[in-house]
Design a protein around this motif. Sequence first.
Motif, PDB file in Angstrom:
ATOM      1  N   GLU A 102      -1.360 -27.740  22.981  1.00 36.74           N
ATOM      2  CA  GLU A 102      -0.297 -28.667  23.388  1.00 36.74           C
ATOM      3  C   GLU A 102      -0.836 -30.051  23.746  1.00 36.74           C
ATOM      4  OE1 GLU A 102       3.598 -29.660  23.918  1.00 36.74           O
ATOM      5  OE2 GLU A 102       3.059 -27.566  23.597  1.00 36.74           O
ATOM      6  N   HIS A 103      -1.973 -30.101  24.441  1.00 38.93           N
ATOM      7  CA  HIS A 103      -2.498 -31.394  24.880  1.00 38.93           C
ATOM      8  C   HIS A 103      -3.202 -32.175  23.771  1.00 38.93           C
ATOM      9  CE1 HIS A 103      -5.975 -28.735  25.360  1.00 38.93           C
ATOM     10  NE2 HIS A 103      -6.716 -29.811  25.220  1.00 38.93           N
ATOM     11  N   GLU A 104      -3.440 -31.564  22.622  1.00 41.13           N
ATOM     12  CA  GLU A 104      -4.106 -32.249  21.513  1.00 41.13           C
ATOM     13  C   GLU A 104      -3.129 -32.839  20.501  1.00 41.13           C
ATOM     14  OE1 GLU A 104      -6.832 -29.562  19.702  1.00 41.13           O
ATOM     15  OE2 GLU A 104      -8.274 -29.708  21.325  1.00 41.13           O
TER      16      GLU A 104
END
Length: 89
Positions: A23-25
């Motif tokens: 999700e954070h990438e």
Amino acid sequence: MAIPVALLAFTVFCVVDAVQTDEHEVRGLPKPFWVIICLIFPGAGGIAWLIAGRPRSILDIIFGGRGGRSGPPRGPLGPDDDPDFLRDL
């Protein structure tokens, strides 16, 4: 017959790639939006995901960019590129 099969395979690849990406990438939009875009617009959504959504853009891969990764460049690749090794010869 081959074009719809290729489009289906491309769409499946892009959806699976989007789902498996952390999700954070994900770049640009939140991850669920990328999955929905890839499903609603199979060809264009997949291309948009590869260019603007993936952590490392397909354009960076093709043209040799670093993909937004920061940090020092990689070290020596072989012994002949390593100054310590050459100094000891």
